[in-house]
Design a protein around this motif. Sequence first.
Motif, PDB file in Angstrom:
ATOM      1  N   ARG A 183       1.243  -1.150   0.195  1.00  0.00           N
ATOM      2  CA  ARG A 183      -0.412  -0.075   0.186  1.00  0.00           C
ATOM      3  C   ARG A 183       1.031   1.485   0.225  1.00  0.00           C
ATOM      4  O   ARG A 183       0.957   2.297  -0.952  1.00  0.00           O
ATOM      5  CB  ARG A 183      -0.785  -0.018   1.164  1.00  0.00           C
ATOM      6  CG  ARG A 183      -1.788   1.004   1.979  1.00  0.00           C
ATOM      7  CD  ARG A 183      -2.642   1.414   2.873  1.00  0.00           C
ATOM      8  NE  ARG A 183      -3.214   2.442   2.878  1.00  0.00           N
ATOM      9  CZ  ARG A 183      -4.326   2.731   2.415  1.00  0.00           C
ATOM     10  NH1 ARG A 183      -5.013   2.481   2.240  1.00  0.00           N
ATOM     11  NH2 ARG A 183      -4.567   3.934   2.305  1.00  0.00           N
ATOM     12  N   THR A 184       1.724   1.183   0.323  1.00  0.00           N
ATOM     13  CA  THR A 184       2.919   2.829   0.742  1.00  0.00           C
ATOM     14  C   THR A 184       3.101   2.662  -0.472  1.00  0.00           C
ATOM     15  O   THR A 184       3.273   3.825  -0.810  1.00  0.00           O
ATOM     16  CB  THR A 184       4.100   2.233   1.725  1.00  0.00           C
ATOM     17  OG1 THR A 184       4.285   0.872   1.660  1.00  0.00           O
ATOM     18  CG2 THR A 184       2.813   2.404   3.571  1.00  0.00           C
ATOM     19  N   VAL A 185       3.551   1.685  -1.384  1.00  0.00           N
ATOM     20  CA  VAL A 185       4.514   1.661  -2.630  1.00  0.00           C
ATOM     21  C   VAL A 185       3.757   2.508  -3.390  1.00  0.00           C
ATOM     22  O   VAL A 185       3.730   3.442  -3.561  1.00  0.00           O
ATOM     23  CB  VAL A 185       4.817   0.213  -3.258  1.00  0.00           C
ATOM     24  CG1 VAL A 185       5.424   0.631  -4.410  1.00  0.00           C
ATOM     25  CG2 VAL A 185       6.119  -0.435  -1.823  1.00  0.00           C
ATOM     26  N   ARG A 186       2.320   2.684  -3.185  1.00  0.00           N
ATOM     27  CA  ARG A 186       1.158   3.097  -4.023  1.00  0.00           C
ATOM     28  C   ARG A 186       0.886   4.363  -3.802  1.00  0.00           C
ATOM     29  O   ARG A 186       0.509   4.849  -5.087  1.00  0.00           O
ATOM     30  CB  ARG A 186       0.053   1.699  -4.447  1.00  0.00           C
ATOM     31  CG  ARG A 186       0.696   0.365  -5.392  1.00  0.00           C
ATOM     32  CD  ARG A 186       0.138   0.542  -6.843  1.00  0.00           C
ATOM     33  NE  ARG A 186       0.184  -0.549  -7.317  1.00  0.00           N
ATOM     34  CZ  ARG A 186      -1.090  -0.414  -8.348  1.00  0.00           C
ATOM     35  NH1 ARG A 186      -1.290   0.437  -8.858  1.00  0.00           N
ATOM     36  NH2 ARG A 186      -0.354  -1.752  -8.923  1.00  0.00           N
ATOM     37  N   ALA A 238      -6.740  11.872 -13.451  1.00  0.00           N
ATOM     38  CA  ALA A 238      -6.822  10.734 -13.524  1.00  0.00           C
ATOM     39  C   ALA A 238      -6.127   9.287 -13.280  1.00  0.00           C
ATOM     40  O   ALA A 238      -7.089   8.291 -12.716  1.00  0.00           O
ATOM     41  CB  ALA A 238      -8.076  10.735 -15.345  1.00  0.00           C
ATOM     42  N   HIS A 239      -5.217   9.678 -14.084  1.00  0.00           N
ATOM     43  CA  HIS A 239      -4.631   8.837 -13.504  1.00  0.00           C
ATOM     44  C   HIS A 239      -4.259   8.333 -11.956  1.00  0.00           C
ATOM     45  O   HIS A 239      -3.837   7.024 -11.457  1.00  0.00           O
ATOM     46  CB  HIS A 239      -3.165   8.394 -14.286  1.00  0.00           C
ATOM     47  CG  HIS A 239      -1.966   7.555 -14.218  1.00  0.00           C
ATOM     48  ND1 HIS A 239      -2.462   6.260 -14.145  1.00  0.00           N
ATOM     49  CD2 HIS A 239      -0.689   7.630 -13.515  1.00  0.00           C
ATOM     50  CE1 HIS A 239      -1.220   5.359 -13.371  1.00  0.00           C
ATOM     51  NE2 HIS A 239      -0.490   6.613 -13.495  1.00  0.00           N
ATOM     52  N   ALA A 257      -7.275   3.942  -6.420  1.00  0.00           N
ATOM     53  CA  ALA A 257      -8.186   2.861  -6.578  1.00  0.00           C
ATOM     54  C   ALA A 257      -8.027   1.518  -6.621  1.00  0.00           C
ATOM     55  O   ALA A 257      -8.536   0.421  -5.706  1.00  0.00           O
ATOM     56  CB  ALA A 257      -9.577   3.561  -7.612  1.00  0.00           C
ATOM     57  N   ALA A 258      -7.099   1.443  -7.448  1.00  0.00           N
ATOM     58  CA  ALA A 258      -5.799   0.152  -7.232  1.00  0.00           C
ATOM     59  C   ALA A 258      -5.834  -0.438  -6.576  1.00  0.00           C
ATOM     60  O   ALA A 258      -6.082  -1.679  -5.759  1.00  0.00           O
ATOM     61  CB  ALA A 258      -5.468   0.120  -8.692  1.00  0.00           C
ATOM     62  N   GLU A 270      -6.898  -3.761  -4.215  1.00  0.00           N
ATOM     63  CA  GLU A 270      -5.773  -4.629  -3.454  1.00  0.00           C
ATOM     64  C   GLU A 270      -5.836  -4.500  -2.213  1.00  0.00           C
ATOM     65  O   GLU A 270      -5.385  -5.947  -1.807  1.00  0.00           O
ATOM     66  CB  GLU A 270      -4.488  -4.128  -4.046  1.00  0.00           C
ATOM     67  CG  GLU A 270      -4.290  -4.447  -5.934  1.00  0.00           C
ATOM     68  CD  GLU A 270      -2.593  -3.657  -5.633  1.00  0.00           C
ATOM     69  OE1 GLU A 270      -1.843  -3.645  -5.501  1.00  0.00           O
ATOM     70  OE2 GLU A 270      -2.478  -3.502  -7.589  1.00  0.00           O
ATOM     71  N   GLU A 271      -5.875  -3.631  -1.256  1.00  0.00           N
ATOM     72  CA  GLU A 271      -5.915  -3.785   0.125  1.00  0.00           C
ATOM     73  C   GLU A 271      -6.861  -5.054   0.891  1.00  0.00           C
ATOM     74  O   GLU A 271      -6.640  -5.582   1.431  1.00  0.00           O
ATOM     75  CB  GLU A 271      -6.109  -2.216   0.271  1.00  0.00           C
ATOM     76  CG  GLU A 271      -5.797  -2.398   2.422  1.00  0.00           C
ATOM     77  CD  GLU A 271      -6.000  -1.085   2.952  1.00  0.00           C
ATOM     78  OE1 GLU A 271      -5.935  -0.871   3.902  1.00  0.00           O
ATOM     79  OE2 GLU A 271      -5.394  -0.651   2.316  1.00  0.00           O
TER      80      GLU A 271
END
Length: 158
Positions: free
Chosen positions: A2-5, A66-67, A73-74, A78-79
């Motif tokens: 999570r922290t990486v994203r 948007a990206h 959101a991704a 994933e979390e």
Amino acid sequence: MRTVRLRIAHPVLWAGWAALAVGAVLCVIGWYGVSGERYAERQLPYLASCSIPGAALIVAGAVLLAHGRDALAATRVEELYGLLVASGPPGGDEPGRPAGGPVAVSPEMLMVPGGTLWHRADCPLVAGKAEAVPVDGKLVADGGLGPCPICEPADGSG
């Protein structure tokens, strides 16, 4: 993970907001410059140097925002998926459970009239409901009622 994203998504969001702000400022400067000139040939430098790049920065900022939001959101999906996988299946596979529908219906099984599921008497979906009645065996045999996914009354024994 999570922290990486989040480290990737936050700079993208900040860059998007910065591009939007700079683009808006350039468009305002270009408009102001064009509005002060009477002849078209003297307006072109403002269009070329401020308004067109400003519009391009606004579009780029919108794409970056948007990206960045898609990345956030991704990350959340994933979390949540990781939490779901970590918790495992809710009931686990019990070797004594029959593979098909219910074998017998005991008096401790309840249903709500007009409902589509049958429940154990201690199921939170029917516990304390005055309208809950004992299960009609004909509805279960005909397939009119299915087992509750919460309390999983796979067989008639409690």
